[in-house]
Design a protein around this motif. Structure first.
Motif, PDB file in Angstrom:
ATOM      1  N   ASN A 197       0.819  -1.214   0.000  1.00 38.64           N
ATOM      2  CA  ASN A 197       0.000   0.000   0.000  1.00 38.64           C
ATOM      3  C   ASN A 197       0.849   1.258   0.000  1.00 38.64           C
ATOM      4  OD1 ASN A 197      -3.251  -0.044   0.631  1.00 38.64           O
ATOM      5  ND2 ASN A 197      -2.256  -2.020   0.914  1.00 38.64           N
ATOM      6  N   LEU A 198       1.919   1.260   0.777  1.00 36.97           N
ATOM      7  CA  LEU A 198       2.785   2.433   0.800  1.00 36.97           C
ATOM      8  C   LEU A 198       3.483   2.623  -0.542  1.00 36.97           C
ATOM      9  CD1 LEU A 198       4.329   2.065   4.382  1.00 36.97           C
ATOM     10  CD2 LEU A 198       2.486   3.573   3.643  1.00 36.97           C
ATOM     11  N   ALA A 199       3.946   1.529  -1.136  1.00 34.25           N
ATOM     12  CA  ALA A 199       4.573   1.621  -2.458  1.00 34.25           C
ATOM     13  C   ALA A 199       3.578   2.065  -3.516  1.00 34.25           C
ATOM     14  CB  ALA A 199       5.183   0.268  -2.838  1.00 34.25           C
ATOM     15  N   GLY A 200       2.325   1.659  -3.331  1.00 33.58           N
ATOM     16  CA  GLY A 200       1.294   2.019  -4.295  1.00 33.58           C
ATOM     17  C   GLY A 200       1.025   3.505  -4.375  1.00 33.58           C
ATOM     18  N   VAL A 201       1.332   4.250  -3.305  1.00 40.20           N
ATOM     19  CA  VAL A 201       1.151   5.701  -3.341  1.00 40.20           C
ATOM     20  C   VAL A 201       1.938   6.300  -4.497  1.00 40.20           C
ATOM     21  CG1 VAL A 201       1.569   7.846  -2.069  1.00 40.20           C
ATOM     22  CG2 VAL A 201       0.648   5.848  -0.890  1.00 40.20           C
ATOM     23  N   LEU A 202       3.102   5.747  -4.789  1.00 36.98           N
ATOM     24  CA  LEU A 202       3.908   6.217  -5.920  1.00 36.98           C
ATOM     25  C   LEU A 202       3.670   5.384  -7.174  1.00 36.98           C
ATOM     26  CD1 LEU A 202       6.147   8.002  -7.107  1.00 36.98           C
ATOM     27  CD2 LEU A 202       7.803   6.350  -6.235  1.00 36.98           C
ATOM     28  N   LEU A 203       3.683   4.046  -7.029  1.00 41.89           N
ATOM     29  CA  LEU A 203       3.644   3.176  -8.200  1.00 41.89           C
ATOM     30  C   LEU A 203       2.296   3.198  -8.925  1.00 41.89           C
ATOM     31  CD1 LEU A 203       5.619   0.044  -6.923  1.00 41.89           C
ATOM     32  CD2 LEU A 203       6.404   1.865  -8.450  1.00 41.89           C
ATOM     33  N   THR A 204       1.191   3.252  -8.171  1.00 40.19           N
ATOM     34  CA  THR A 204      -0.120   3.223  -8.828  1.00 40.19           C
ATOM     35  C   THR A 204      -0.334   4.432  -9.730  1.00 40.19           C
ATOM     36  OG1 THR A 204      -1.102   1.842  -7.105  1.00 40.19           O
ATOM     37  CG2 THR A 204      -2.617   3.155  -8.442  1.00 40.19           C
ATOM     38  N   PRO A 205      -0.117   5.675  -9.263  1.00 35.30           N
ATOM     39  CA  PRO A 205      -0.267   6.808 -10.189  1.00 35.30           C
ATOM     40  C   PRO A 205       0.719   6.764 -11.351  1.00 35.30           C
ATOM     41  CG  PRO A 205      -0.256   7.571  -7.917  1.00 35.30           C
ATOM     42  CD  PRO A 205       0.143   6.128  -7.891  1.00 35.30           C
ATOM     43  N   LEU A 206       1.952   6.327 -11.072  1.00 37.90           N
ATOM     44  CA  LEU A 206       2.967   6.271 -12.127  1.00 37.90           C
ATOM     45  C   LEU A 206       2.575   5.260 -13.203  1.00 37.90           C
ATOM     46  CD1 LEU A 206       5.779   7.204 -13.059  1.00 37.90           C
ATOM     47  CD2 LEU A 206       6.755   5.349 -11.715  1.00 37.90           C
ATOM     48  N   LEU A 207       2.181   4.050 -12.785  1.00 39.33           N
ATOM     49  CA  LEU A 207       1.785   3.025 -13.750  1.00 39.33           C
ATOM     50  C   LEU A 207       0.496   3.390 -14.464  1.00 39.33           C
ATOM     51  CD1 LEU A 207       2.602  -0.177 -11.644  1.00 39.33           C
ATOM     52  CD2 LEU A 207       3.778   0.587 -13.718  1.00 39.33           C
ATOM     53  N   ALA A 208      -0.461   3.977 -13.738  1.00 36.73           N
ATOM     54  CA  ALA A 208      -1.715   4.384 -14.371  1.00 36.73           C
ATOM     55  C   ALA A 208      -1.464   5.432 -15.446  1.00 36.73           C
ATOM     56  CB  ALA A 208      -2.685   4.923 -13.318  1.00 36.73           C
TER      57      ALA A 208
END
Length: 307
Positions: free
Chosen positions: A129-140
């Protein structure tokens, strides 16, 4: 009972969606509930347990690869579904689903029920979840082009909703950890209540925007089948990866449950920030449906493996 509550919540949102001032109140209440949810996640994780779990770096690497690499590759491999099988908006929703981080509470709960490595699950799901703060917007932004807004402002807003409450929970843990342990059942209800409020707000927004009128029953059935196949592939591939990489049974269970989940509690508010509430209403439909499927399937698996 939780599945029935989710279905009932969807029914209430369909019949009595929040509109106008009620929608504003529901949106604010949802933001507060999400913050409280991540505050509790942070407060529950003991630093010693987190440290014990953190040392399984190979396991966490596999979970992260499943969450942020395997899922997107499978979604991109299903590009042929865009048009003849799914509408462009639903296919974009499938891609967005693929870049959302793992769940926290259910990943840990199912891992414990199935006899998996719980300390590793605590760290892995939380770190996802913490990694997703950066990775999710970047990948999206990379996979969906201009549809997703990737900016410093969006990252700050997402961090304010998720990371800051989590950090505050960690800071408050010395004073409230005992109370949380004594009232674990009550807090479990609070978790589920927050998820139900998130679902109600999202489905209400979809009803008001006319999203559900855009999806025919036949198209909805096809989408459910696609999501079921996606979950089956990830469950099978994560279990196989655990065996091939030499993990013991407890670690394989952890990899399966942490690597196959997608968090609605994290994914819905992030979508609203990145795409705007109107566009997010239909984009999150695959995520909401996948959430229900993963709960049912993983609950059955966890009970069987636990026996």
């Amino acid at each position: 009972m939780y599945i029935l509550a989710l279905v009932a919540t969807v029914g209430v949102a369909a019949l009595l969606p929040a509109r106008g001032p009620a929608a504003t109140v529901a949106s604010v209440a949802t933001a507060v509930a999400i913050g409280a949810l991540f505050f509790l996640y942070g407060a529950r994780i003991a630093p010693r347990a987190a440290w014990e779990g953190a040392r399984h770096w190979r396991l966490h690497g596999v979970v992260l690869l499943s969450t942020f690499v395997l899922f997107p590759l499978l979604a991109l491999g299903a590009r042929w579904l865009d048009g003849p099988v799914l509408t462009p908006a639903l296919y974009d929703g499938l891609v967005y689903l693929s870049v959302v981080p793992s769940t926290v509470q259910t990943s840990i709960a199912f891992t414990a029920l199935a006899g998996g490595n719980v300390p590793a699950a605590v760290f892995s799901a939380s770190f996802s979840n913490l990694a997703g703060v950066l990775l999710t917007p970047l990948l999206a932004a990379a996979l969906l082009g201009g549809g997703a807004i990737f900016s410093a402002g969006s990252l700050v807003e997402i961090a304010a909703q998720l990371v800051l409450p989590f950090a505050a929970g960690q800071a408050a843990r010395p004073w409230i950890a005992g109370w949380l342990e004594r009232h674990s059942r009550l807090l479990g209800y609070a978790d589920r209540g927050a998820i139900l409020l998130i679902v109600y707000t999202a489905f209400s927004a979809g009803m008001v925007a006319g999203v559900w009128r855009q999806i025919s029953p036949a198209r909805l059935a096809v989408l459910l089948a696609v999501l079921a196949v996606l979950l089956a592939l990830v469950l099978g591939l994560t279990w196989l990866a655990g065996r091939l990489l030499g993990f013991d049974r407890a670690d394989r269970v952890t990899i399966v449950f942490c690597g196959s989940k997608k968090s609605m509690a994290t994914g819905l508010p992030m979508a609203a920030v990145m795409f705007g509430p109107a566009a997010a209403a239909i984009l999150v439909v695959p995520l909401m449906l996948f959430h229900q499927i993963q709960l049912v399937v993983c609950a059955i698996l966890a009970r069987r493996w636990g026996r």
